[in-house]
Write a protein that holds these residues in place. Sequence first.
Motif, mmCIF file in Angstrom:
data_model
loop_
_atom_site.group_PDB
_atom_site.id
_atom_site.type_symbol
_atom_site.label_atom_id
_atom_site.label_comp_id
_atom_site.label_asym_id
_atom_site.label_seq_id
_atom_site.Cartn_x
_atom_site.Cartn_y
_atom_site.Cartn_z
ATOM 1 N N LEU A 86 0.798 -1.229 0.000
ATOM 2 C CA LEU A 86 0.000 0.000 0.000
ATOM 3 C C LEU A 86 0.832 1.281 0.000
ATOM 4 O O LEU A 86 0.344 2.324 -0.412
ATOM 5 C CB LEU A 86 -0.957 0.003 1.194
ATOM 6 N N ARG A 87 2.074 1.232 0.451
ATOM 7 C CA ARG A 87 2.889 2.448 0.574
ATOM 8 C C ARG A 87 3.024 3.223 -0.741
ATOM 9 O O ARG A 87 2.827 4.440 -0.753
ATOM 10 C CB ARG A 87 4.261 2.097 1.136
ATOM 11 N N PRO A 88 3.343 2.603 -1.871
ATOM 12 C CA PRO A 88 3.523 3.390 -3.098
ATOM 13 C C PRO A 88 2.226 3.689 -3.858
ATOM 14 O O PRO A 88 2.256 4.336 -4.891
ATOM 15 C CB PRO A 88 4.431 2.497 -3.944
ATOM 16 N N ILE A 132 1.396 6.731 -7.093
ATOM 17 C CA ILE A 132 1.149 6.095 -8.384
ATOM 18 C C ILE A 132 -0.258 6.405 -8.873
ATOM 19 O O ILE A 132 -0.468 6.686 -10.057
ATOM 20 C CB ILE A 132 1.393 4.565 -8.297
ATOM 21 N N VAL A 133 -1.236 6.381 -7.969
ATOM 22 C CA VAL A 133 -2.619 6.692 -8.343
ATOM 23 C C VAL A 133 -2.729 8.135 -8.823
ATOM 24 O O VAL A 133 -3.354 8.406 -9.852
ATOM 25 C CB VAL A 133 -3.585 6.418 -7.164
ATOM 26 N N ILE A 134 -2.115 9.065 -8.094
ATOM 27 C CA ILE A 134 -2.173 10.473 -8.490
ATOM 28 C C ILE A 134 -1.534 10.667 -9.869
ATOM 29 O O ILE A 134 -2.117 11.296 -10.756
ATOM 30 C CB ILE A 134 -1.500 11.372 -7.431
ATOM 31 N N ALA A 135 -0.352 10.104 -10.063
ATOM 32 C CA ALA A 135 0.312 10.226 -11.359
ATOM 33 C C ALA A 135 -0.490 9.518 -12.452
ATOM 34 O O ALA A 135 -0.582 10.000 -13.582
ATOM 35 C CB ALA A 135 1.726 9.636 -11.286
#
Length: 117
Positions: free
Chosen positions: A66-68, A72-75
Amino acid sequence: MLLFFLGLFTGIISGMGIGGGTLLIPGLIILTSLNQKQAQGINLFIYIPTAIIALITHFYNKNLELRPVLPIVIAGIVGSILGSRLAVNFDPKILRIIFAVFLLIMGIYEFLKKDTN
Protein backbone atom coordinates in the motif's frame (compact mmCIF):
# COMPACT_ATOMS: atom_id res chain seq x y z
CA MET A 1 -18.68 -16.93 -29.51
CA LEU A 2 -15.18 -15.72 -30.43
CA LEU A 3 -15.78 -12.47 -28.56
CA PHE A 4 -16.81 -14.45 -25.47
CA PHE A 5 -13.53 -16.40 -25.51
CA LEU A 6 -11.58 -13.21 -26.20
CA GLY A 7 -13.21 -11.64 -23.14
CA LEU A 8 -12.58 -14.74 -21.03
CA PHE A 9 -8.91 -14.98 -21.97
CA THR A 10 -8.21 -11.26 -21.57
CA GLY A 11 -10.07 -11.28 -18.26
CA ILE A 12 -7.82 -14.09 -17.03
CA ILE A 13 -4.62 -12.28 -17.97
CA SER A 14 -6.01 -9.00 -16.60
CA GLY A 15 -6.62 -10.71 -13.27
CA MET A 16 -3.02 -11.86 -13.32
CA GLY A 17 -1.93 -8.22 -13.69
CA ILE A 18 -0.49 -8.72 -17.15
CA GLY A 19 -2.83 -6.34 -18.96
CA GLY A 20 -5.60 -7.86 -21.01
CA GLY A 21 -5.86 -4.78 -23.20
CA THR A 22 -2.71 -5.74 -25.04
CA LEU A 23 -4.69 -8.62 -26.51
CA LEU A 24 -8.24 -7.29 -26.23
CA ILE A 25 -7.65 -4.20 -28.38
CA PRO A 26 -6.06 -6.03 -31.33
CA GLY A 27 -8.60 -8.83 -30.92
CA LEU A 28 -11.53 -6.42 -31.16
CA ILE A 29 -10.05 -4.75 -34.22
CA ILE A 30 -9.44 -8.08 -35.97
CA LEU A 31 -12.74 -9.75 -35.03
CA THR A 32 -15.06 -6.75 -35.43
CA SER A 33 -15.42 -3.62 -37.49
CA LEU A 34 -14.33 -1.40 -34.59
CA ASN A 35 -11.59 1.16 -35.03
CA GLN A 36 -8.70 1.72 -32.61
CA LYS A 37 -10.46 4.39 -30.55
CA GLN A 38 -13.61 2.29 -30.16
CA ALA A 39 -11.59 -0.78 -29.14
CA GLN A 40 -9.66 1.29 -26.59
CA GLY A 41 -12.92 2.67 -25.19
CA ILE A 42 -14.32 -0.83 -24.77
CA ASN A 43 -11.06 -1.93 -23.16
CA LEU A 44 -11.28 0.90 -20.63
CA PHE A 45 -14.90 0.04 -19.85
CA ILE A 46 -14.07 -3.64 -19.33
CA TYR A 47 -11.04 -2.74 -17.23
CA ILE A 48 -13.15 -1.33 -14.38
CA PRO A 49 -14.92 -4.51 -13.18
CA THR A 50 -11.96 -6.79 -13.90
CA ALA A 51 -9.61 -4.46 -12.01
CA ILE A 52 -11.95 -4.31 -9.01
CA ILE A 53 -12.23 -8.10 -8.78
CA ALA A 54 -8.46 -8.56 -9.26
CA LEU A 55 -7.73 -5.86 -6.67
CA ILE A 56 -9.98 -7.52 -4.08
CA THR A 57 -8.38 -10.90 -4.76
CA HIS A 58 -4.81 -9.57 -4.56
CA PHE A 59 -5.62 -7.55 -1.42
CA TYR A 60 -7.16 -10.62 0.23
CA ASN A 61 -4.03 -12.64 -0.59
CA LYS A 62 -1.73 -9.88 0.73
CA ASN A 63 -0.19 -9.23 -2.70
CA LEU A 64 -0.61 -5.48 -2.43
CA GLU A 65 1.99 -3.06 -1.06
CA LEU A 66 0.00 0.00 0.00
CA ARG A 67 2.89 2.45 0.57
CA PRO A 68 3.52 3.39 -3.10
CA VAL A 69 -0.17 3.37 -4.08
CA LEU A 70 -1.03 7.06 -3.50
CA PRO A 71 1.72 8.66 -5.62
CA ILE A 72 1.15 6.10 -8.38
CA VAL A 73 -2.62 6.69 -8.34
CA ILE A 74 -2.17 10.47 -8.49
CA ALA A 75 0.31 10.23 -11.36
CA GLY A 76 -1.93 7.66 -13.08
CA ILE A 77 -4.94 9.98 -12.91
CA VAL A 78 -2.96 12.87 -14.38
CA GLY A 79 -1.51 10.57 -17.06
CA SER A 80 -4.93 9.18 -17.95
CA ILE A 81 -6.33 12.67 -18.42
CA LEU A 82 -3.43 13.62 -20.69
CA GLY A 83 -3.48 10.29 -22.54
CA SER A 84 -7.21 10.29 -23.19
CA ARG A 85 -7.08 13.84 -24.53
CA LEU A 86 -4.21 12.89 -26.82
CA ALA A 87 -5.99 9.74 -28.02
CA VAL A 88 -9.17 11.62 -28.88
CA ASN A 89 -7.20 14.00 -31.09
CA PHE A 90 -5.12 11.36 -32.90
CA ASP A 91 -6.15 9.84 -36.20
CA PRO A 92 -7.17 6.19 -35.51
CA LYS A 93 -4.57 4.94 -38.02
CA ILE A 94 -1.75 6.80 -36.26
CA LEU A 95 -3.03 5.61 -32.90
CA ARG A 96 -3.00 2.01 -34.18
CA ILE A 97 0.62 2.42 -35.36
CA ILE A 98 1.69 3.88 -32.01
CA PHE A 99 -0.01 0.99 -30.19
CA ALA A 100 1.60 -1.58 -32.50
CA VAL A 101 5.07 -0.08 -31.98
CA PHE A 102 4.49 -0.10 -28.22
CA LEU A 103 3.48 -3.77 -28.30
CA LEU A 104 6.51 -4.62 -30.45
CA ILE A 105 8.91 -2.86 -28.08
CA MET A 106 7.33 -4.54 -25.05
CA GLY A 107 7.47 -7.94 -26.77
CA ILE A 108 11.16 -7.52 -27.62
CA TYR A 109 11.90 -6.36 -24.07
CA GLU A 110 10.08 -9.33 -22.51
CA PHE A 111 11.83 -11.72 -24.87
CA LEU A 112 15.32 -10.37 -24.16
CA LYS A 113 15.17 -9.48 -20.46
CA LYS A 114 17.14 -11.53 -18.00
CA ASP A 115 15.22 -13.56 -15.45
CA THR A 116 16.19 -12.33 -11.96
CA ASN A 117 14.38 -15.03 -9.97
